[in-house]
Design a protein around this motif. Sequence first.
Motif, mmCIF file in Angstrom:
data_model
loop_
_atom_site.group_PDB
_atom_site.id
_atom_site.type_symbol
_atom_site.label_atom_id
_atom_site.label_comp_id
_atom_site.label_asym_id
_atom_site.label_seq_id
_atom_site.Cartn_x
_atom_site.Cartn_y
_atom_site.Cartn_z
ATOM 1 N N GLU A 174 0.817 -1.213 0.000
ATOM 2 C CA GLU A 174 0.000 0.000 0.000
ATOM 3 C C GLU A 174 0.852 1.264 0.000
ATOM 4 O O GLU A 174 0.538 2.238 -0.684
ATOM 5 C CB GLU A 174 -0.956 -0.029 1.183
ATOM 6 C CG GLU A 174 -2.000 -1.132 1.039
ATOM 7 C CD GLU A 174 -3.007 -1.200 2.179
ATOM 8 O OE1 GLU A 174 -3.928 -2.003 2.073
ATOM 9 O OE2 GLU A 174 -2.865 -0.434 3.155
ATOM 10 N N TYR A 175 1.949 1.264 0.739
ATOM 11 C CA TYR A 175 2.833 2.424 0.730
ATOM 12 C C TYR A 175 3.517 2.578 -0.619
ATOM 13 O O TYR A 175 3.815 3.694 -1.048
ATOM 14 C CB TYR A 175 3.879 2.307 1.838
ATOM 15 C CG TYR A 175 3.390 2.802 3.181
ATOM 16 C CD1 TYR A 175 3.876 3.978 3.746
ATOM 17 C CD2 TYR A 175 2.422 2.099 3.898
ATOM 18 C CE1 TYR A 175 3.424 4.436 4.979
ATOM 19 C CE2 TYR A 175 1.960 2.538 5.130
ATOM 20 C CZ TYR A 175 2.466 3.705 5.668
ATOM 21 O OH TYR A 175 2.008 4.153 6.892
ATOM 22 N N ALA A 176 3.782 1.463 -1.298
ATOM 23 C CA ALA A 176 4.420 1.529 -2.615
ATOM 24 C C ALA A 176 3.437 1.953 -3.697
ATOM 25 O O ALA A 176 3.840 2.568 -4.695
ATOM 26 C CB ALA A 176 5.036 0.176 -2.968
ATOM 27 N N PHE B 200 -6.694 -3.607 -3.362
ATOM 28 C CA PHE B 200 -7.654 -4.245 -2.456
ATOM 29 C C PHE B 200 -6.873 -5.282 -1.648
ATOM 30 O O PHE B 200 -6.459 -6.315 -2.181
ATOM 31 C CB PHE B 200 -8.777 -4.913 -3.244
ATOM 32 C CG PHE B 200 -9.599 -3.943 -4.059
ATOM 33 C CD1 PHE B 200 -10.768 -3.400 -3.537
ATOM 34 C CD2 PHE B 200 -9.196 -3.557 -5.337
ATOM 35 C CE1 PHE B 200 -11.528 -2.502 -4.276
ATOM 36 C CE2 PHE B 200 -9.951 -2.664 -6.087
ATOM 37 C CZ PHE B 200 -11.122 -2.127 -5.558
ATOM 38 N N MET B 201 -6.648 -4.997 -0.371
ATOM 39 C CA MET B 201 -5.776 -5.842 0.438
ATOM 40 C C MET B 201 -6.576 -6.571 1.516
ATOM 41 O O MET B 201 -7.274 -5.947 2.323
ATOM 42 C CB MET B 201 -4.684 -5.000 1.101
ATOM 43 C CG MET B 201 -3.630 -5.827 1.825
ATOM 44 S SD MET B 201 -2.712 -6.988 0.739
ATOM 45 C CE MET B 201 -1.970 -5.845 -0.444
ATOM 46 N N LEU B 202 -6.483 -7.907 1.499
ATOM 47 C CA LEU B 202 -7.152 -8.749 2.484
ATOM 48 C C LEU B 202 -6.177 -9.085 3.605
ATOM 49 O O LEU B 202 -5.020 -9.419 3.356
ATOM 50 C CB LEU B 202 -7.647 -10.050 1.848
ATOM 51 C CG LEU B 202 -8.410 -9.962 0.520
ATOM 52 C CD1 LEU B 202 -8.909 -11.349 0.119
ATOM 53 C CD2 LEU B 202 -9.568 -8.990 0.626
ATOM 54 N N SER B 203 -6.653 -9.020 4.837
ATOM 55 C CA SER B 203 -5.826 -9.384 5.991
ATOM 56 C C SER B 203 -6.695 -10.148 6.984
ATOM 57 O O SER B 203 -7.910 -9.941 7.046
ATOM 58 C CB SER B 203 -5.249 -8.132 6.653
ATOM 59 O OG SER B 203 -6.284 -7.242 7.053
ATOM 60 N N PRO B 204 -6.100 -11.033 7.767
ATOM 61 C CA PRO B 204 -6.881 -11.768 8.770
ATOM 62 C C PRO B 204 -7.288 -10.833 9.915
ATOM 63 O O PRO B 204 -6.443 -10.148 10.490
ATOM 64 C CB PRO B 204 -5.924 -12.868 9.238
ATOM 65 C CG PRO B 204 -4.565 -12.350 8.919
ATOM 66 C CD PRO B 204 -4.696 -11.467 7.721
ATOM 67 N N GLN C 251 -0.557 0.597 10.389
ATOM 68 C CA GLN C 251 0.137 1.006 9.168
ATOM 69 C C GLN C 251 -0.780 0.944 7.965
ATOM 70 O O GLN C 251 -0.783 1.840 7.119
ATOM 71 C CB GLN C 251 1.348 0.099 8.926
ATOM 72 C CG GLN C 251 2.590 0.478 9.690
ATOM 73 C CD GLN C 251 3.779 -0.353 9.255
ATOM 74 O OE1 GLN C 251 3.709 -1.576 9.210
ATOM 75 N NE2 GLN C 251 4.874 0.291 8.934
ATOM 76 N N MET C 252 -1.575 -0.126 7.870
ATOM 77 C CA MET C 252 -2.462 -0.308 6.728
ATOM 78 C C MET C 252 -3.732 0.515 6.860
ATOM 79 O O MET C 252 -4.108 1.287 5.976
ATOM 80 C CB MET C 252 -2.835 -1.782 6.577
ATOM 81 C CG MET C 252 -1.712 -2.685 6.140
ATOM 82 S SD MET C 252 -2.191 -4.425 6.173
ATOM 83 C CE MET C 252 -3.624 -4.411 5.114
ATOM 84 N N TYR C 253 -4.413 0.321 7.970
ATOM 85 C CA TYR C 253 -5.775 0.846 8.099
ATOM 86 C C TYR C 253 -5.821 2.359 8.249
ATOM 87 O O TYR C 253 -6.881 2.971 8.068
ATOM 88 C CB TYR C 253 -6.479 0.190 9.280
ATOM 89 C CG TYR C 253 -6.617 -1.317 9.181
ATOM 90 C CD1 TYR C 253 -6.520 -1.978 7.968
ATOM 91 C CD2 TYR C 253 -6.855 -2.081 10.317
ATOM 92 C CE1 TYR C 253 -6.647 -3.350 7.875
ATOM 93 C CE2 TYR C 253 -6.995 -3.465 10.245
ATOM 94 C CZ TYR C 253 -6.874 -4.093 9.022
ATOM 95 O OH TYR C 253 -7.008 -5.459 8.940
ATOM 96 N N SER C 254 -4.688 3.001 8.568
ATOM 97 C CA SER C 254 -4.677 4.453 8.713
ATOM 98 C C SER C 254 -4.513 5.163 7.373
ATOM 99 O O SER C 254 -4.657 6.388 7.296
ATOM 100 C CB SER C 254 -3.559 4.889 9.665
ATOM 101 O OG SER C 254 -2.286 4.546 9.137
ATOM 102 N N PHE D 233 -7.845 0.166 -0.487
ATOM 103 C CA PHE D 233 -9.011 -0.439 0.170
ATOM 104 C C PHE D 233 -8.553 -1.620 1.023
ATOM 105 O O PHE D 233 -7.924 -2.555 0.519
ATOM 106 C CB PHE D 233 -10.026 -0.923 -0.870
ATOM 107 C CG PHE D 233 -10.526 0.162 -1.791
ATOM 108 C CD1 PHE D 233 -11.635 0.928 -1.453
ATOM 109 C CD2 PHE D 233 -9.867 0.430 -2.991
ATOM 110 C CE1 PHE D 233 -12.089 1.934 -2.299
ATOM 111 C CE2 PHE D 233 -10.315 1.425 -3.839
ATOM 112 C CZ PHE D 233 -11.427 2.182 -3.494
ATOM 113 N N ASN D 234 -8.863 -1.582 2.309
ATOM 114 C CA ASN D 234 -8.488 -2.646 3.235
ATOM 115 C C ASN D 234 -9.712 -3.462 3.643
ATOM 116 O O ASN D 234 -10.752 -2.906 4.005
ATOM 117 C CB ASN D 234 -7.828 -2.060 4.486
ATOM 118 C CG ASN D 234 -6.390 -1.673 4.231
ATOM 119 O OD1 ASN D 234 -5.577 -2.515 3.870
ATOM 120 N ND2 ASN D 234 -6.068 -0.393 4.394
ATOM 121 N N ILE D 235 -9.552 -4.785 3.581
ATOM 122 C CA ILE D 235 -10.629 -5.709 3.926
ATOM 123 C C ILE D 235 -10.096 -6.707 4.947
ATOM 124 O O ILE D 235 -9.165 -7.471 4.655
ATOM 125 C CB ILE D 235 -11.151 -6.465 2.685
ATOM 126 C CG1 ILE D 235 -11.622 -5.490 1.610
ATOM 127 C CG2 ILE D 235 -12.272 -7.424 3.080
ATOM 128 C CD1 ILE D 235 -11.920 -6.148 0.276
#
Length: 473
Positions: A157-159, A169-173, A184-187, A194-196
């Motif tokens: 996401e930073y890149a 669209f990034m999936l994370s547990p 880092q991601m969700y902010s 887009f974070n899921i």
Amino acid sequence: MKYISTRGKSPKLNFSEVLLTGLAPDGGLYLPETYPRFSDEDLSHMRSMSYQDLAFFIFQKFIDDVPADNLKAIVNKAYASDVYSFGRLEQKAEDITPTLKLKDNLFLLSLSNGPTLAFKDIAMQFLGHMFEYVLDKNGESLNILGATSGDTGPAAEYAMRGKKGVRVFMLSPHSTMSPFQAAQMYSLMDDNIFNIAIKGVFDDCQDIVKAVSNDLSFKDKYKIGAVNSINWGRILAQIVYYFKGYFDVTSNNREKVDFTVPTGNFGNICAGHIAREMGLPINHLIVATNENDVLDEFFRTGNYEPRSSEETFQTSSPSMDISKASNFERFIFDLLGRDSNLLRQYWGNIDKGGSFKLDDTSFQKIKNYGFISSSSKHINRIDFIRSVYNDFNTIIDTHTADGIKAALDHIKNIPMLVLETALPIKFEKSVFEAIGVYPERPFELKDLELMDQRFEVFNSDTEQVKNFIINNS
């Protein structure tokens, strides 16, 4: 240079096509038709190169559809020293991946000085600039779908934030990453990010990514690309620091070294395998696992039996909480003599939730590739964070502690380089448990967890993810 799928039923592609395609249409992973081989004269020439020149020299062997001037400009932007300004104060940012000597024959290859403080930045910074270049050249856009266990997501996401023609669209547990990783991601509030959060484990996220990528009509209509290490560009970028680390700790090309790699999805150590195939004098590649020791079991027995989501442990080295390593298919393809028919038989079982066991001949061939393995538990991580701090005045993160433990399980009288996973501030709770102090944070990250966060929470449901992509494309 053309690229082929491990499963043998997809057309050959050039580098730019592979970059945008990600997973092959037949469900396989792309690899070069052949690995370029460096001579002793080549290695001597490479030894004195800067990181940027070394990367350009290696990339040119794999990328022949991007003009040299453009490729050089991309490399210089991806590996500008000001991008790698975090990390240990005694190390120089222009080294990009400095080597820290802990004691005789034991070294830490520092890979976490980039913007998200994890080794994934080394590859993601290259991918971000390369994606933007290829998409602009082709007049196209791309929806990148990825899965993260904690470090791939922020690095991607930073890149990619603000890059033209790219949505992520990034999936994370859900609720398994460290608070720092999640923040880092969700902010990030960029319009193209887009974070899921998926209710499940990393393997559930990865299964959704593969399911979407295997729906070829959906993938084509909505321009789905990959940023996980299933994307060959990630592996290519990681090859470089194996050469850089080798040159840092040796004085001539007749010396052999060992590398220990904290291992989750097998991408990082797969790059080491390819570097070895290219002629880098690597003796052993040590696979370091945590309690999710499927790969350790494989390298000891030849039996590969991924575990279910319910059987996958949540540990204090969460980026390694993976039971189905995507890039493992690339190594098995080479191990089987690049026999796609046999590979499909093996992975037919894996894709159905099964397992496979190598025959004795194939199992013995593992030694030819230099792989050995080790596993560790939480108490080992705490002990090694403490001992590295007390003995060498260096603070390491939990994943790197898994690597130190494995390295010391196998160290011999040759240089051993342990690949760093992340800076310790990403896993402060475990560090504090080990040494009673918190690692110092860079000023700009002191209140990261207090920032507003934006993310969706979904069940482990491929259709729900598809609909979200449709609605936000």
